[in-house]
Design an enzyme around this catalytic site. Structure first.
Site, PDB file in Angstrom:
ATOM      1  N   SER A 245      62.463 -51.685 116.045  1.00  0.00           N
ATOM      2  CA  SER A 245      63.187 -52.662 116.862  1.00  0.00           C
ATOM      3  C   SER A 245      64.666 -52.326 116.845  1.00  0.00           C
ATOM      4  O   SER A 245      65.168 -51.727 115.888  1.00  0.00           O
ATOM      5  CB  SER A 245      62.984 -54.068 116.287  1.00  0.00           C
ATOM      6  OG  SER A 245      63.899 -54.988 116.847  1.00  0.00           O
TER       7      SER A 245
ATOM      8  N   TYR B 255      64.505 -58.844 108.478  1.00  0.00           N
ATOM      9  CA  TYR B 255      63.760 -58.195 109.569  1.00  0.00           C
ATOM     10  C   TYR B 255      64.364 -56.829 109.875  1.00  0.00           C
ATOM     11  O   TYR B 255      63.651 -55.827 110.000  1.00  0.00           O
ATOM     12  CB  TYR B 255      63.793 -59.081 110.812  1.00  0.00           C
ATOM     13  CG  TYR B 255      63.020 -58.520 111.992  1.00  0.00           C
ATOM     14  CD1 TYR B 255      61.652 -58.312 111.905  1.00  0.00           C
ATOM     15  CD2 TYR B 255      63.666 -58.203 113.193  1.00  0.00           C
ATOM     16  CE1 TYR B 255      60.934 -57.802 112.981  1.00  0.00           C
ATOM     17  CE2 TYR B 255      62.962 -57.695 114.266  1.00  0.00           C
ATOM     18  CZ  TYR B 255      61.585 -57.500 114.158  1.00  0.00           C
ATOM     19  OH  TYR B 255      60.891 -56.982 115.227  1.00  0.00           O
TER      20      TYR B 255
END
Length: 306
Positions: free
Chosen positions: A153, A179
């Site tokens: 990501s 994350y």
């Protein structure tokens, strides 16, 4: 520096367009998280090109529904990446060659949660689970050479791997840093796996799929998404469809242009440029650091040692 890989495809391309004309007959694929979001469209594209596809999912009932909807040779097996016993069971149940492994599943911006081992949940799921799965399947991946696809990501820009405190034991927990750290780990794994397994013909690459509204955002409120977009100057943000979001994954798994290519990071169906000043695009230097990749592998092996 190796030449940058570019393709005829782009941000608007779909998984079906990327795989068009490619014959995957006789190839076997595993897609983690294949029962929702871009995992479904990744599996659909691979199965549509003739591959035998196994959906590795926590919810096997949902997996069976998706398999029936996709058609073709699509199978379902249980896999909970946050549970090392579940990963071991999946590996023990696999037999025969594996040509394509798409490490697609993940969790994002969860409230602070720890596994029974005390591991931070996002790192445990997104990195440790996929590491154990991929290394556990190594002998099957090495049977004929294989491609490993790591769904990362642009959030990897938010944090490299903080080796001094990976599991937020001494620093305040922050969901987006956690994350980002796990997504940097996904890229670093691709680098080190490609280096270590070159003699086996295995290559691994990482990618940013783009912004897609899926179950991945279940822990994120709309107010939080608006705040984050403003923070990075993404007021003109354009969501992708799941079919577009799966395109780069399918490209890395199938395109002849990627034959023998590994240890790289892609977005919008092209190899990403260095990310400088724009946290939405490109790849951060910390995610491509070969020393960090080697260190992460060693730390991970130590963490997972019985």
């Amino acid at each position: 520096m190796s030449e940058r890989i570019t393709t005829p495809f782009g941000a608007d391309s779909t998984a079906a367009e990327v795989v068009s004309g490619i014959d995957l007959g006789g190839r076997r694929a595993v897609v983690t998280g294949g029962s929702s979001g871009i995992g479904v469209e990744t599996a659909r594209a691979l199965a549509g090109a003739g591959a035998e596809v196994t959906l590795a999912v926590r919810d096997t009932a949902a997996g069976q529904r998706v398999a029936g909807e996709i058609g073709g040779d699509v199978r379902v097996a249980r896999l909970d990446l946050a549970d090392q016993a579940s990963v071991a069971a999946f590996v023990a149940g696999w037999d025969g060659p594996l040509h394509l492994l798409v490490n697609n599943a993940g969790v994002m911006a969860t409230p602070e949660t720890r596994t029974p081992e005390g591991w931070e949940l996002q790192f445990a799921t997104n990195h440790l689970g996929h590491f154990a799965l991929t290394t556990g399947l190594h002998r099957y991946l090495a049977a004929e050479g294989a491609r490993v696809v790591q769904v990362s990501s642009s959030a990897h820009h938010r944090s490299g791997v903080v080796f001094d405190d990976i599991h937020f034991e001494r620093r305040p927990y922050e969901p987006w840093s956690a994350y980002g750290q796990s997504k940097s780990a996904n890229v670093l794994f691709a680098i080190e796996a490609t280096r270590r397994w070159a003699a086996d013909g295995i290559t691994a690459n990482a990618l940013m799929p783009g912004g897609i509204m899926t179950n991945l955002q279940r822990h994120v409120t709309e107010e939080e998404m608006t705040r984050l977009r403003a923070q990075v100057g993404a007021t003109d943000f354009k969501w992708k469809t799941p079919e577009q979001g799966a395109a780069t994954s399918v490209l890395l798994a199938t395109s002849p242009l990627l034959e023998g290519v590994g240890g790289r990071y892609f977005e919008d169906c092209d190899e990403a440029l260095p990310g400088i000043g724009d946290p939405r695009h490109g790849v951060a230097a910390h995610a491509l650091d070969p020393e960090a990749a080697t260190r992460l592998w060693a730390v991970t092996e130590e963490t997972l040692a019985p």
